[in-house]
Design a protein around this motif. Structure first.
Motif, PDB file in Angstrom:
ATOM      1  N   ASP A  64      60.735 -17.905  49.178  1.00  0.00           N
ATOM      2  CA  ASP A  64      60.006 -16.682  49.523  1.00  0.00           C
ATOM      3  C   ASP A  64      59.650 -15.829  48.306  1.00  0.00           C
ATOM      4  OD1 ASP A  64      62.589 -16.089  49.007  1.00  0.00           O
ATOM      5  OD2 ASP A  64      62.878 -14.699  50.679  1.00  0.00           O
ATOM      6  N   LEU A  65      59.869 -16.383  47.113  1.00  0.00           N
ATOM      7  CA  LEU A  65      59.517 -15.611  45.921  1.00  0.00           C
ATOM      8  C   LEU A  65      58.008 -15.629  45.701  1.00  0.00           C
ATOM      9  CD1 LEU A  65      62.239 -16.595  43.290  1.00  0.00           C
ATOM     10  CD2 LEU A  65      61.964 -14.389  44.436  1.00  0.00           C
ATOM     11  N   LYS A  66      57.496 -14.482  45.332  1.00  0.00           N
ATOM     12  CA  LYS A  66      56.081 -14.402  44.986  1.00  0.00           C
ATOM     13  C   LYS A  66      55.890 -14.934  43.580  1.00  0.00           C
ATOM     14  CE  LYS A  66      54.716 -10.240  47.461  1.00  0.00           C
ATOM     15  NZ  LYS A  66      54.420  -8.821  47.259  1.00  0.00           N
ATOM     16  N   LYS A  67      54.794 -15.597  43.375  1.00  0.00           N
ATOM     17  CA  LYS A  67      54.467 -16.027  42.013  1.00  0.00           C
ATOM     18  C   LYS A  67      53.299 -15.171  41.535  1.00  0.00           C
ATOM     19  CE  LYS A  67      57.265 -19.640  42.314  1.00  0.00           C
ATOM     20  NZ  LYS A  67      58.530 -19.675  41.589  1.00  0.00           N
ATOM     21  N   SER A  71      51.004  -6.651  41.332  1.00  0.00           N
ATOM     22  CA  SER A  71      49.827  -5.891  41.726  1.00  0.00           C
ATOM     23  C   SER A  71      50.008  -4.438  41.298  1.00  0.00           C
ATOM     24  CB  SER A  71      49.651  -5.948  43.239  1.00  0.00           C
ATOM     25  OG  SER A  71      50.712  -5.254  43.871  1.00  0.00           O
ATOM     26  N   GLU A  74      52.562  -2.850  43.479  1.00  0.00           N
ATOM     27  CA  GLU A  74      53.937  -3.195  43.115  1.00  0.00           C
ATOM     28  C   GLU A  74      54.363  -2.432  41.862  1.00  0.00           C
ATOM     29  OE1 GLU A  74      54.815  -7.740  44.495  1.00  0.00           O
ATOM     30  OE2 GLU A  74      53.262  -7.455  42.987  1.00  0.00           O
ATOM     31  N   GLY A  98      59.930 -10.434  47.839  1.00  0.00           N
ATOM     32  CA  GLY A  98      59.398 -11.556  47.074  1.00  0.00           C
ATOM     33  C   GLY A  98      59.549 -11.433  45.575  1.00  0.00           C
ATOM     34  N   ARG A  99      60.193 -10.365  45.130  1.00  0.00           N
ATOM     35  CA  ARG A  99      60.388 -10.201  43.687  1.00  0.00           C
ATOM     36  C   ARG A  99      61.879 -10.171  43.372  1.00  0.00           C
ATOM     37  NH1 ARG A  99      55.638 -11.553  41.334  1.00  0.00           N
ATOM     38  NH2 ARG A  99      53.898 -10.345  42.144  1.00  0.00           N
TER      39      ARG A  99
END
Length: 253
Positions: A64-67, A71, A74, A98-99
């Motif tokens: 579930d980590l954002k790559k 933004s 964020e 996700g971070r």
DNA sequence: AAAAACGACAACCGCCGAGAT
DNA sequence: AATCTCGGCGGTTGTCGTTTT
């Protein structure tokens, strides 16, 4: 320091993870789940410490980590939460889905810290003022004081915080969904997530002397470097985004 | 074109608190 | 109550790619 038994091994691999190692770890966790970081590397066929595996998973492999890059939103959130929580990266990360804490920490050190330094609330600088480098613009102080005239009363039960998933708390202290802060001309409830400690930490940054009303702070105090830095750290990030809109700034804290 | 400086980020290290024994 | 183990945290370092000199 005690070394975890599971990690006492000579010949454990260090350094960058290979694709093969990543695949082994992912495959193992997908099949058996996470049951014991210290022991599972052996079963997964990895010559790594449990800590190393955990770190790799939490910061890089977890599905579930954002790559990709952060933004604007964020970035703004990080600045906002950092102004409240300080260097509590895991607490900040828990508010940014996700971070990972490591990612946020790195981002802070490489991007935002620099941004903040370059965009601090401007200081007054005049030829006559021998203490010029340590003074804010007076009109800014007055505006901020006008809008952020807070009554600091920590730890009053009235200011207790209930987290989103803590609504069933049996705490005898009356709690509200957020913090209640008294502004000049009324009350305002702050809905920022966090704990009472978070808020205390924030107030102490903003105003090092306990139970001091910001509105009563003598202007001389703003020429104190320590206070300025605390103040900048607390308000600076919001100021950077909202500029002179102090109403908006006060609504964000 | 080469070396040096810089930036970004993955990974490590030491410490701590919570829970188990 | 004391000790041990583990997971988690924040600070720091190492490495590699990019930019500047």
């Amino acid at each position: 320091m005690r070394t975890p038994k599971g990690d006492i091994k000579v010949g454990l691999k260090k350094g960058a993870w290979t694709l093969e190692e990543d695949e082994k770890l992912i495959a193992y966790i997908n099949r058996y789940g996470i049951w014991n970081w210290s022991h599972m590397p052996r079963f997964a066929g990895l010559q790594r410490s449990g800590k190393s595996c955990r770190l790799r998973w939490m910061n890089y492999l977890k599905p579930d980590l954002k790559k990709g890059s952060f933004s604007k939103e964020e970035e703004r959130d990080i600045l906002h939460y950092h102004s409240i929580l300080g260097n509590r990266w895991s607490a900040i990360a828990s508010r940014l889905p996700g971070r990972s804490d490591n990612e946020i920490k790195n981002y802070w050190h490489t991007h935002l810290k620099k941004t903040l330094r370059n965009n601090r609330v401007p200081k007054k600088s005049t030829q006559n003022d021998t203490n010029a480098s340590s003074c804010f613009e007076v009109h800014n102080i007055e505006k901020i004081q006008e809008h952020v005239n807070l009554v600091i009363d920590i730890p009053s039960p009235l200011f207790s915080w209930t987290s989103e998933d803590d609504s069933s708390s049996s705490n005898s202290i009356p709690s509200t969904k957020g913090y209640e802060v008294e502004f000049e001309g009324g009350h305002q409830e702050i809905s920022s997530p966090g704990t009472v400690e978070d808020l205390q930490c924030f107030w102490r940054q903003l105003c090092p002397l306990e139970n001091l009303e910001l509105g009563n702070i003598p202007h001389e105090m703003f020429s104190n470097d320590v206070f300025q830095d605390s103040y900048n750290d607390a308000i600076g990030p919001l100021y950077n985004f909202y500029g002179d809109d102090y109403g908006l700034i006060s609504s964000r804290i």
